[in-house]
Write a protein that holds these residues in place. Structure first.
Motif, PDB file in Angstrom:
ATOM      1  N   ILE A  18      40.174  44.032  40.148  1.00 30.36           N
ATOM      2  CA  ILE A  18      39.551  43.103  39.208  1.00 30.36           C
ATOM      3  C   ILE A  18      40.610  42.288  38.486  1.00 30.36           C
ATOM      4  N   ALA A  21      41.797  39.780  40.852  1.00 29.54           N
ATOM      5  CA  ALA A  21      40.792  38.724  41.046  1.00 29.54           C
ATOM      6  C   ALA A  21      40.856  37.729  39.897  1.00 29.54           C
ATOM      7  N   ARG A  22      40.939  38.251  38.673  1.00 29.43           N
ATOM      8  CA  ARG A  22      41.031  37.365  37.503  1.00 29.43           C
ATOM      9  C   ARG A  22      42.289  36.507  37.570  1.00 29.43           C
ATOM     10  N   ASN A  26      43.946  38.238  44.314  1.00 28.53           N
ATOM     11  CA  ASN A  26      43.276  39.220  45.161  1.00 28.53           C
ATOM     12  C   ASN A  26      42.828  38.516  46.437  1.00 28.53           C
ATOM     13  N   VAL A  29      38.938  38.424  47.671  1.00 22.55           N
ATOM     14  CA  VAL A  29      37.863  37.761  46.926  1.00 22.55           C
ATOM     15  C   VAL A  29      37.171  36.723  47.800  1.00 22.55           C
ATOM     16  N   CYS A  31      34.146  35.277  46.285  1.00 23.98           N
ATOM     17  CA  CYS A  31      33.505  34.397  45.326  1.00 23.98           C
ATOM     18  C   CYS A  31      33.390  35.096  43.978  1.00 23.98           C
ATOM     19  N   ARG A  32      33.430  34.316  42.911  1.00 18.29           N
ATOM     20  CA  ARG A  32      33.105  34.830  41.578  1.00 18.29           C
ATOM     21  C   ARG A  32      31.601  34.719  41.427  1.00 18.29           C
ATOM     22  N   GLY A  36      30.365  39.654  38.446  1.00 15.84           N
ATOM     23  CA  GLY A  36      31.662  40.150  38.903  1.00 15.84           C
ATOM     24  C   GLY A  36      32.189  39.387  40.097  1.00 15.84           C
ATOM     25  N   TRP A  37      32.893  40.119  40.928  1.00 11.48           N
ATOM     26  CA  TRP A  37      33.609  39.527  42.057  1.00 11.48           C
ATOM     27  C   TRP A  37      33.083  40.077  43.374  1.00 11.48           C
ATOM     28  N   VAL A  39      33.882  40.763  47.076  1.00  9.82           N
ATOM     29  CA  VAL A  39      35.090  40.922  47.886  1.00  9.82           C
ATOM     30  C   VAL A  39      34.717  41.477  49.253  1.00  9.82           C
ATOM     31  N   ASP A  55      32.750  42.834  36.667  1.00  9.97           N
ATOM     32  CA  ASP A  55      33.862  42.324  35.859  1.00  9.97           C
ATOM     33  C   ASP A  55      33.593  42.615  34.392  1.00  9.97           C
ATOM     34  N   HIS A 110      30.528  49.328  40.711  1.00 13.14           N
ATOM     35  CA  HIS A 110      30.694  48.476  41.889  1.00 13.14           C
ATOM     36  C   HIS A 110      29.590  48.830  42.883  1.00 13.14           C
TER      37      HIS A 110
END
Length: 165
Positions: A18, A21-22, A26, A29, A31-32, A36-37, A39, A55, A110
């Motif tokens: 995470i 990703a931010r 990452n 990934v 898409c946001r 969250g993300w 993956v 997230d 998750h």
């Protein structure tokens, strides 16, 4: 010469997916999403395996206020729809999507999205993915460049689905 700024250090996505990703580092990934993300999984024993990483700070779904739970589950369904579109187009033996929210190994909210196929062995196809055991993490299943086209197809399908929202 000054020491490097620890805040600018690249976060390892394998230990902090995470945070990476931010940070935009990452590589898994897709898409946001609202919660969250999305993956692609580090292992692709069943091609198309993806994960939705919440997230925020939550161990399990019930840690969230009810509206946030609904948002997370909605995002999971949208990611599953994208995986289904991409996997159905890539493999005529695609069968269905399985969804799981476990958290037994990693205590952070998750959701797992598993594509399932008719070519799976009969004794494994009809049960949970965990029946595959450690074989899921065999080196030949690790995410690599050979998965780029499926990864791109899932990401594209997800962008299309999100644009419909």
């Amino acid at each position: 010469m000054s020491a490097p700024d620890p805040a600018s250090a690249i976060i390892d996505f394998r230990t902090d997916p995470i945070g990476a990703a931010r940070q935009g580092t990452n590589p898994t990934v897709l898409c946001r999403m609202r919660s969250g993300w999305a993956v692609i999984g580090n292992t692709q024993h069943l091609p198309g395996y993806c994960v939705l990483l919440y997230d925020g700070t939550a161990d399990q779904l019930t840690d969230l206020p009810r509206p946030d739970r609904v948002t997370f589950m909605h995002d999971m369904v949208l990611l599953g729809e994208a995986v289904e579109r991409a996997c159905r187009a890539a493999d005529p033996a695609f069968s269905r999507i399985n969804y799981e929210v476990l958290g037994n190994l990693w205590p952070h909210l998750h959701g797992h999205i598993h594509a399932r196929y008719q070519w799976e062995p009969d004794n494994l196809r009809i049960g949970p993915v965990d029946l595959y055991g450690r074989d899921r993490e065999a080196p030949e299943h690790l995410l690599s460049a050979r998965h780029d086209s499926l990864r791109d197809a899932i990401a594209s399908a997800l962008r299309e689905i999100l644009a419909e929202e």
